[in-house]
Write a protein that holds these residues in place. Structure first.
Motif, PDB file in Angstrom:
ATOM      1  N   LEU A   1       0.857  -1.246  -0.016  1.00 52.77           N
ATOM      2  CA  LEU A   1      -0.104  -0.105  -0.080  1.00 52.77           C
ATOM      3  C   LEU A   1       0.854   1.367  -0.021  1.00 52.77           C
ATOM      4  O   LEU A   1       0.419   2.230  -0.661  1.00 52.77           O
ATOM      5  CB  LEU A   1      -0.874   0.097   1.236  1.00 52.77           C
ATOM      6  N   ARG A   2       2.044   1.089   0.767  1.00 46.51           N
ATOM      7  CA  ARG A   2       2.826   2.548   0.567  1.00 46.51           C
ATOM      8  C   ARG A   2       3.539   2.464  -0.536  1.00 46.51           C
ATOM      9  O   ARG A   2       3.875   3.587  -1.222  1.00 46.51           O
ATOM     10  CB  ARG A   2       3.998   2.137   1.708  1.00 46.51           C
ATOM     11  N   LEU A   3       3.888   1.568  -1.301  1.00 46.33           N
ATOM     12  CA  LEU A   3       4.467   1.534  -2.725  1.00 46.33           C
ATOM     13  C   LEU A   3       3.281   2.220  -3.644  1.00 46.33           C
ATOM     14  O   LEU A   3       3.665   3.140  -4.517  1.00 46.33           O
ATOM     15  CB  LEU A   3       4.514   0.305  -3.153  1.00 46.33           C
ATOM     16  N   ILE A   4       2.013   1.924  -3.317  1.00 39.62           N
ATOM     17  CA  ILE A   4       1.000   2.593  -4.283  1.00 39.62           C
ATOM     18  C   ILE A   4       0.730   3.899  -3.962  1.00 39.62           C
ATOM     19  O   ILE A   4       0.664   4.827  -5.033  1.00 39.62           O
ATOM     20  CB  ILE A   4      -0.320   1.817  -4.059  1.00 39.62           C
ATOM     21  N   GLN A   5       0.852   4.328  -2.684  1.00 40.26           N
ATOM     22  CA  GLN A   5       0.854   5.760  -2.336  1.00 40.26           C
ATOM     23  C   GLN A   5       1.895   6.599  -2.984  1.00 40.26           C
ATOM     24  O   GLN A   5       1.794   7.742  -3.425  1.00 40.26           O
ATOM     25  CB  GLN A   5       0.936   5.863  -0.814  1.00 40.26           C
ATOM     26  N   ARG A   6       3.267   6.008  -3.135  1.00 38.85           N
ATOM     27  CA  ARG A   6       4.470   6.764  -3.567  1.00 38.85           C
ATOM     28  C   ARG A   6       4.175   6.858  -5.146  1.00 38.85           C
ATOM     29  O   ARG A   6       4.689   7.760  -5.683  1.00 38.85           O
ATOM     30  CB  ARG A   6       5.563   5.975  -3.274  1.00 38.85           C
ATOM     31  N   PHE A  11      -1.282   3.823 -10.445  1.00 39.53           N
ATOM     32  CA  PHE A  11      -2.077   3.064  -9.888  1.00 39.53           C
ATOM     33  C   PHE A  11      -3.538   3.025  -9.818  1.00 39.53           C
ATOM     34  O   PHE A  11      -4.310   2.345  -9.546  1.00 39.53           O
ATOM     35  CB  PHE A  11      -1.702   2.394  -8.422  1.00 39.53           C
ATOM     36  N   ILE A  12      -3.817   4.478 -10.157  1.00 41.17           N
ATOM     37  CA  ILE A  12      -5.290   4.816 -10.102  1.00 41.17           C
ATOM     38  C   ILE A  12      -6.068   3.971 -11.062  1.00 41.17           C
ATOM     39  O   ILE A  12      -7.341   3.506 -10.690  1.00 41.17           O
ATOM     40  CB  ILE A  12      -5.501   6.402 -10.588  1.00 41.17           C
ATOM     41  N   SER A  13      -5.613   3.752 -12.470  1.00 40.04           N
ATOM     42  CA  SER A  13      -6.592   3.063 -13.258  1.00 40.04           C
ATOM     43  C   SER A  13      -6.764   1.594 -12.783  1.00 40.04           C
ATOM     44  O   SER A  13      -7.714   1.129 -12.729  1.00 40.04           O
ATOM     45  CB  SER A  13      -6.019   3.288 -14.600  1.00 40.04           C
ATOM     46  N   PRO A  14      -5.548   0.807 -12.391  1.00 39.47           N
ATOM     47  CA  PRO A  14      -5.822  -0.509 -11.856  1.00 39.47           C
ATOM     48  C   PRO A  14      -6.621  -0.633 -10.664  1.00 39.47           C
ATOM     49  O   PRO A  14      -7.328  -1.476 -10.501  1.00 39.47           O
ATOM     50  CB  PRO A  14      -4.177  -0.918 -11.532  1.00 39.47           C
ATOM     51  N   LEU A  15      -6.579   0.415  -9.728  1.00 37.11           N
ATOM     52  CA  LEU A  15      -7.352   0.439  -8.599  1.00 37.11           C
ATOM     53  C   LEU A  15      -8.784   0.580  -9.066  1.00 37.11           C
ATOM     54  O   LEU A  15      -9.686  -0.092  -8.344  1.00 37.11           O
ATOM     55  CB  LEU A  15      -6.903   1.534  -7.726  1.00 37.11           C
ATOM     56  N   ILE A  16      -9.051   1.527  -9.985  1.00 36.96           N
ATOM     57  CA  ILE A  16     -10.347   1.575 -10.334  1.00 36.96           C
ATOM     58  C   ILE A  16     -11.005   0.114 -11.031  1.00 36.96           C
ATOM     59  O   ILE A  16     -12.161  -0.117 -10.939  1.00 36.96           O
ATOM     60  CB  ILE A  16     -10.599   2.550 -11.203  1.00 36.96           C
ATOM     61  N   GLU A  17     -10.146  -0.601 -11.924  1.00 38.13           N
ATOM     62  CA  GLU A  17     -10.411  -1.611 -12.385  1.00 38.13           C
ATOM     63  C   GLU A  17     -10.684  -2.775 -11.468  1.00 38.13           C
ATOM     64  O   GLU A  17     -11.623  -3.596 -11.602  1.00 38.13           O
ATOM     65  CB  GLU A  17      -9.269  -2.053 -13.516  1.00 38.13           C
ATOM     66  N   SER A  18     -10.056  -2.872 -10.398  1.00 38.93           N
ATOM     67  CA  SER A  18     -10.344  -3.712  -9.412  1.00 38.93           C
ATOM     68  C   SER A  18     -11.635  -3.541  -8.538  1.00 38.93           C
ATOM     69  O   SER A  18     -12.264  -4.697  -8.478  1.00 38.93           O
ATOM     70  CB  SER A  18      -9.244  -3.654  -8.497  1.00 38.93           C
ATOM     71  N   GLY A  34     -11.209 -11.911  -2.161  1.00 38.93           N
ATOM     72  CA  GLY A  34     -10.099 -10.927  -2.288  1.00 38.93           C
ATOM     73  C   GLY A  34     -10.496  -9.767  -1.837  1.00 38.93           C
ATOM     74  O   GLY A  34     -11.632  -9.257  -1.321  1.00 38.93           O
ATOM     75  N   ASN A  35      -9.476  -8.847  -1.295  1.00 41.07           N
ATOM     76  CA  ASN A  35      -9.625  -7.439  -0.910  1.00 41.07           C
ATOM     77  C   ASN A  35      -9.243  -6.438  -1.601  1.00 41.07           C
ATOM     78  O   ASN A  35      -9.089  -5.415  -0.991  1.00 41.07           O
ATOM     79  CB  ASN A  35      -8.743  -7.640   0.459  1.00 41.07           C
ATOM     80  N   ALA A  36      -8.871  -6.519  -2.976  1.00 38.10           N
ATOM     81  CA  ALA A  36      -8.309  -5.395  -3.555  1.00 38.10           C
ATOM     82  C   ALA A  36      -9.188  -4.256  -3.703  1.00 38.10           C
ATOM     83  O   ALA A  36      -8.873  -3.194  -3.581  1.00 38.10           O
ATOM     84  CB  ALA A  36      -8.192  -5.918  -5.112  1.00 38.10           C
ATOM     85  N   ALA A  37     -10.672  -4.508  -3.986  1.00 40.34           N
ATOM     86  CA  ALA A  37     -11.701  -3.461  -3.971  1.00 40.34           C
ATOM     87  C   ALA A  37     -11.620  -2.832  -2.758  1.00 40.34           C
ATOM     88  O   ALA A  37     -11.953  -1.614  -2.729  1.00 40.34           O
ATOM     89  CB  ALA A  37     -12.941  -3.873  -4.446  1.00 40.34           C
ATOM     90  N   TYR A  38     -11.585  -3.670  -1.490  1.00 47.66           N
ATOM     91  CA  TYR A  38     -11.610  -2.920  -0.288  1.00 47.66           C
ATOM     92  C   TYR A  38     -10.181  -1.738   0.030  1.00 47.66           C
ATOM     93  O   TYR A  38     -10.656  -0.707   0.216  1.00 47.66           O
ATOM     94  CB  TYR A  38     -11.434  -4.145   0.757  1.00 47.66           C
ATOM     95  N   PHE A  39      -9.348  -2.323  -0.340  1.00 45.50           N
ATOM     96  CA  PHE A  39      -8.207  -1.323  -0.160  1.00 45.50           C
ATOM     97  C   PHE A  39      -7.968  -0.060  -1.408  1.00 45.50           C
ATOM     98  O   PHE A  39      -7.771   0.885  -0.989  1.00 45.50           O
ATOM     99  CB  PHE A  39      -6.794  -2.040  -0.413  1.00 45.50           C
ATOM    100  N   ALA A  40      -8.765  -0.475  -2.537  1.00 45.15           N
ATOM    101  CA  ALA A  40      -8.824   0.387  -3.446  1.00 45.15           C
ATOM    102  C   ALA A  40      -9.706   1.651  -2.966  1.00 45.15           C
ATOM    103  O   ALA A  40      -9.593   2.815  -3.341  1.00 45.15           O
ATOM    104  CB  ALA A  40      -9.303  -0.302  -5.005  1.00 45.15           C
ATOM    105  N   TYR A  41     -10.821   1.220  -2.318  1.00 44.11           N
ATOM    106  CA  TYR A  41     -11.777   2.257  -1.992  1.00 44.11           C
ATOM    107  C   TYR A  41     -11.035   3.281  -0.986  1.00 44.11           C
ATOM    108  O   TYR A  41     -11.322   4.535  -0.886  1.00 44.11           O
ATOM    109  CB  TYR A  41     -13.042   1.370  -1.366  1.00 44.11           C
ATOM    110  N   PHE A  42     -10.087   2.895  -0.096  1.00 44.51           N
ATOM    111  CA  PHE A  42      -9.497   3.701   0.787  1.00 44.51           C
ATOM    112  C   PHE A  42      -8.466   4.401   0.204  1.00 44.51           C
ATOM    113  O   PHE A  42      -8.457   5.827   0.266  1.00 44.51           O
ATOM    114  CB  PHE A  42      -9.030   2.956   1.997  1.00 44.51           C
ATOM    115  N   LEU A  43      -7.653   3.953  -0.959  1.00 41.11           N
ATOM    116  CA  LEU A  43      -6.595   4.334  -1.492  1.00 41.11           C
ATOM    117  C   LEU A  43      -7.073   5.476  -2.853  1.00 41.11           C
ATOM    118  O   LEU A  43      -6.703   6.725  -2.493  1.00 41.11           O
ATOM    119  CB  LEU A  43      -5.933   3.433  -2.286  1.00 41.11           C
ATOM    120  N   LEU A  44      -8.189   5.254  -3.169  1.00 47.20           N
ATOM    121  CA  LEU A  44      -8.831   6.046  -4.256  1.00 47.20           C
ATOM    122  C   LEU A  44      -9.259   7.386  -3.684  1.00 47.20           C
ATOM    123  O   LEU A  44      -9.350   8.473  -4.313  1.00 47.20           O
ATOM    124  CB  LEU A  44      -9.845   5.448  -5.152  1.00 47.20           C
TER     125      LEU A  44
END
Length: 286
Positions: A1-6, A11-18, A34-44
């Protein structure tokens, strides 16, 4: 998650796609692993990635309890904050969500709560927000939509809504409102208090969005290595006390000293207040 933040722009498009993939999976067969959508919700939301709004709207518009399969109690805890961060220029989407009777009731309520955040953030005036809620209330009464009527009253209450008093009285005459949630006299008292009450309700709003999604996620015990602390509610049965004993007990110390350190209660679990209702129908409404 820290890597995505940096490297958020990558990563925005892949997060939306998840989120889109998870929504498609749940819509097709009611399952998602899976939990990708859950983490994407917070990150986006942290990234204030407004292109993610349609995907998030589609995901929370899944029928029945399916939105909770993706986001769990982050729906009831954070949805209005997420909408305030991403939908402040797309209010018609929130309006449509509120009045969509196919959408989960708590998602619709999250939409209605968004107006208060937008007033706090200076996007809407108090008068604009109240007028939107009044329009939704009139529509709900006309269409006999009792579920959203109750939630709209709960939100109007926060605005000390003197200009909506006629519609509010009509709603109480037309719909059976759970007195455990809200009473007509509560709204009248809020109106009598005026700006003092309204300003207090604004201060009770969570921050809009997330300044750091990882820090927010670490507060959830399911994602933490911290031991779950026992609460006072673990050590007593409500039936063991009468009301006077409870009021005098250590369970009701000075509210200023209360800290939100206890384990989060599931929506369908018994409410820890001892009412006998499910949490989502009791203290989880507020």
């Amino acid at each position: 998650l820290r890597l995505i933040q940096r490297h958020r722009d990558l990563f925005i498009s892949p997060l939306i796609e998840s989120i889109r993939q998870a929504t498609t999976s749940l819509a097709s067969d009611g399952s998602y692993d899976g939990n990708a959508a859950y983490f994407a919700y917070f990150l986006l939301t942290e990234f204030k990635a407004k292109p993610a709004l349609p995907a998030i709207i589609d995901s929370v518009s899944l029928p029945d309890e399916l939105p909770f399969e993706l986001y769990g109690d982050a729906i009831t805890e954070h949805l209005s904050s997420v909408f305030a961060a991403l939908a402040n220029e797309s209010l018609e989407i929130i309006d449509q969500l509120i009045m969509n009777r196919k959408v989960n009731e708590y998602v619709r309520w999250g939409g209605a709560q968004t107006y208060r955040y937008l007033v706090r953030d200076g996007v809407l005036t108090r008068e604009q927000a109240v007028e939107k809620l009044r329009a939704h209330l009139r529509d709900a009464l006309q269409n006999h939509d009792s579920v959203i009527t109750e939630f709209l009253l709960s939100e109007l209450y926060q605005f000390s809504p003197h200009e909506a008093w006629d519609e509010i009285q009509q709603a109480f005459r037309q719909v059976k409102i759970d007195p455990f949630m809200l009473r007509l006299e509560d709204i009248k008292k809020a109106i009598d208090e005026g700006d003092t009450f309204f300003e207090k309700s604004l201060r009770q709003c969570r921050p809009t969005g997330f300044s750091d999604a990882v820090v927010e996620l670490e507060r959830w015990y399911a994602l933490s290595d911290r031991p779950i602390p026992k609460t006072d509610f673990d050590s007593y049965q409500v039936d063991d006390y009468d009301d006077d004993e409870l009021i005098d007990s250590h369970l009701f110390d000075d509210p200023a000293t209360i800290r939100n350190t206890s384990q989060r209660v599931g929506r369908n679990e018994p409410c820890p207040c001892g009412s006998g209702k499910k949490y989502k129908k009791c203290c989880g409404r507020n």
